[in-house]
Design a protein around this motif. Structure first.
Motif, PDB file in Angstrom:
ATOM      1  N   LEU A  92     -15.425   7.941  26.601  1.00 43.52           N
ATOM      2  CA  LEU A  92     -15.514   7.487  25.460  1.00 43.52           C
ATOM      3  C   LEU A  92     -14.944   8.201  24.172  1.00 43.52           C
ATOM      4  O   LEU A  92     -15.164   8.439  22.989  1.00 43.52           O
ATOM      5  N   LEU A  93     -15.726   9.587  24.138  1.00 46.83           N
ATOM      6  CA  LEU A  93     -15.092  10.826  23.293  1.00 46.83           C
ATOM      7  C   LEU A  93     -13.554  10.243  22.967  1.00 46.83           C
ATOM      8  O   LEU A  93     -12.964   9.945  21.850  1.00 46.83           O
ATOM      9  N   HIS A  94     -12.862  10.361  23.347  1.00 48.92           N
ATOM     10  CA  HIS A  94     -11.044   9.986  24.169  1.00 48.92           C
ATOM     11  C   HIS A  94     -11.405   9.266  23.091  1.00 48.92           C
ATOM     12  O   HIS A  94      -9.993   9.132  22.804  1.00 48.92           O
ATOM     13  N   TRP A  95     -11.724   7.840  23.785  1.00 51.37           N
ATOM     14  CA  TRP A  95     -11.273   6.570  22.950  1.00 51.37           C
ATOM     15  C   TRP A  95     -11.925   6.311  21.276  1.00 51.37           C
ATOM     16  O   TRP A  95     -11.095   6.774  20.610  1.00 51.37           O
ATOM     17  N   TRP A  96     -12.768   7.419  21.172  1.00 50.92           N
ATOM     18  CA  TRP A  96     -12.992   7.361  19.852  1.00 50.92           C
ATOM     19  C   TRP A  96     -12.335   9.207  18.641  1.00 50.92           C
ATOM     20  O   TRP A  96     -12.101   8.058  18.098  1.00 50.92           O
ATOM     21  N   LEU A  97     -11.818   9.375  19.242  1.00 46.83           N
ATOM     22  CA  LEU A  97     -11.038  10.646  18.338  1.00 46.83           C
ATOM     23  C   LEU A  97     -10.141  10.133  18.631  1.00 46.83           C
ATOM     24  O   LEU A  97      -9.511  11.211  17.991  1.00 46.83           O
ATOM     25  N   VAL A  98      -9.306   9.801  19.547  1.00 46.70           N
ATOM     26  CA  VAL A  98      -8.210   9.679  19.980  1.00 46.70           C
ATOM     27  C   VAL A  98      -6.915   8.761  19.945  1.00 46.70           C
ATOM     28  O   VAL A  98      -6.146   8.532  19.023  1.00 46.70           O
ATOM     29  N   ILE A  99      -7.890   7.137  19.864  1.00 43.95           N
ATOM     30  CA  ILE A  99      -7.274   6.253  20.576  1.00 43.95           C
ATOM     31  C   ILE A  99      -6.902   5.433  18.634  1.00 43.95           C
ATOM     32  O   ILE A  99      -8.285   5.005  18.104  1.00 43.95           O
ATOM     33  N   PRO A 100      -6.187   4.919  18.298  1.00 42.97           N
ATOM     34  CA  PRO A 100      -5.634   4.200  17.125  1.00 42.97           C
ATOM     35  C   PRO A 100      -6.469   3.334  17.479  1.00 42.97           C
ATOM     36  O   PRO A 100      -5.884   1.686  18.704  1.00 42.97           O
ATOM     37  N   LYS A 101      -7.596   2.035  16.444  1.00 46.36           N
ATOM     38  CA  LYS A 101      -8.040   1.288  17.147  1.00 46.36           C
ATOM     39  C   LYS A 101      -7.407  -0.011  16.203  1.00 46.36           C
ATOM     40  O   LYS A 101      -8.305  -1.106  15.828  1.00 46.36           O
ATOM     41  N   THR A 102      -7.270  -0.223  15.148  1.00 50.62           N
ATOM     42  CA  THR A 102      -6.288  -0.896  13.963  1.00 50.62           C
ATOM     43  C   THR A 102      -6.538  -2.055  14.070  1.00 50.62           C
ATOM     44  O   THR A 102      -6.491  -3.436  14.073  1.00 50.62           O
ATOM     45  N   SER A 103      -5.767  -2.324  16.042  1.00 50.80           N
ATOM     46  CA  SER A 103      -5.198  -3.644  15.974  1.00 50.80           C
ATOM     47  C   SER A 103      -6.385  -4.568  17.166  1.00 50.80           C
ATOM     48  O   SER A 103      -5.970  -5.280  17.271  1.00 50.80           O
ATOM     49  N   LEU A 104      -7.400  -3.420  17.369  1.00 51.70           N
ATOM     50  CA  LEU A 104      -8.236  -4.756  18.026  1.00 51.70           C
ATOM     51  C   LEU A 104      -9.145  -5.678  17.495  1.00 51.70           C
ATOM     52  O   LEU A 104      -9.267  -5.498  15.552  1.00 51.70           O
ATOM     53  N   HIS A 105      -9.339  -6.820  18.077  1.00 50.99           N
ATOM     54  CA  HIS A 105      -9.665  -8.366  17.248  1.00 50.99           C
ATOM     55  C   HIS A 105     -11.065  -8.180  18.362  1.00 50.99           C
ATOM     56  O   HIS A 105     -10.826  -8.125  19.468  1.00 50.99           O
ATOM     57  N   TRP A 106     -11.554  -9.042  16.938  1.00 49.58           N
ATOM     58  CA  TRP A 106     -12.693  -9.921  18.614  1.00 49.58           C
ATOM     59  C   TRP A 106     -12.235 -10.469  19.863  1.00 49.58           C
ATOM     60  O   TRP A 106     -13.075 -10.431  20.545  1.00 49.58           O
TER      61      TRP A 106
END
Length: 217
Positions: free
Chosen positions: A126-140
């Motif tokens: 979860l820390l890796h997902w939050w700190l490292v992964i770009p998330k602008t492409s995520l959609h509902w």
């Protein structure tokens, strides 16, 4: 920053592979002690959602550590794939700690493997997902596609049980509960997957808005 992110991903990946290897060794040792075979131990090891999900976690962390070097690392490095895995490992931790932890009391190396796979790796990922992964492409709408993995595991687990009578979790135990109760249990758990997935997308969108506002200033 990039070097620190890669170092974090590498350390977490190594810890994930260590936990999986340790649990595999312990499973084989238990099988041998009970006069079973190594293939039977491998077959049992891969029957748990905890194991399959921790394998995905280790692969995703390894992809981040290695960078995009091929089709496999590109796939596991995708934000939507990372988010699906994050959703799954959160459910692993929640179900274990809420429903299963009190059913047994491991000690020694088994306790270490248990804590690593159900507590440490979920937090690290979860820390890796939050700190490292770009998330602008995520959609509902992606949350629906993320349910393919847990649904496929459910079919796999039920099919295995129908063949050899072994069910990995009490809430999937068809001989004890019956198919209707197991289906209800699976539906409730699937709703939990959806809720966690939606929560992750909400967090991702909030993080993206925060980054955008920071850039504006």
């Amino acid at each position: 920053m990039a070097n620190r992110s890669r170092a974090f991903s590498t350390t977490a990946a190594l810890l994930g592979w260590f936990a999986l290897t340790l649990q595999l060794i312990l499973t084989i040792q238990l099988a041998v002690d009970n006069s079973s075979s190594v293939p039977a131990a491998l077959w049992q090891w891969i029957g748990y959602f905890t194991i399959t999900t921790n394998i995905l976690v280790a692969l995703a962390l390894s992809a981040s550590a290695l960078g995009q070097r091929g089709a496999e690392t590109k796939f596991f490095g995708r934000p939507d794939v990372h988010s699906m895995i994050a959703m799954s490992i959160v459910i692993v931790s929640l179900i274990y700690n809420l429903l299963l932890r009190q059913l047994w009391h491991p000690h020694g190396w088994q306790l270490l493997a248990d804590v690593l796979m159900h507590d440490v790796m979920p937090l690290l990922f979860l820390l890796h997902w939050w700190l490292v992964i770009p998330k602008t492409s995520l959609h509902w709408r992606q949350v629906g596609a993320w349910q393919i993995y847990p649904a496929a595991y459910f079919v796999y687990a039920i099919a295995r049980g129908a063949l050899n009578g072994w069910y990995p979790y009490p809430f999937l135990d068809v001989p004890t509960l019956g198919y209707l109760r197991v289906l209800i249990n699976a539906a409730v758990i699937l709703l939990a997957f959806v809720a966690v997935g939606l929560g992750l997308v909400a967090l991702a969108r909030q993080q993206s808005r925060g980054v955008s506002k920071a850039l504006e200033h």
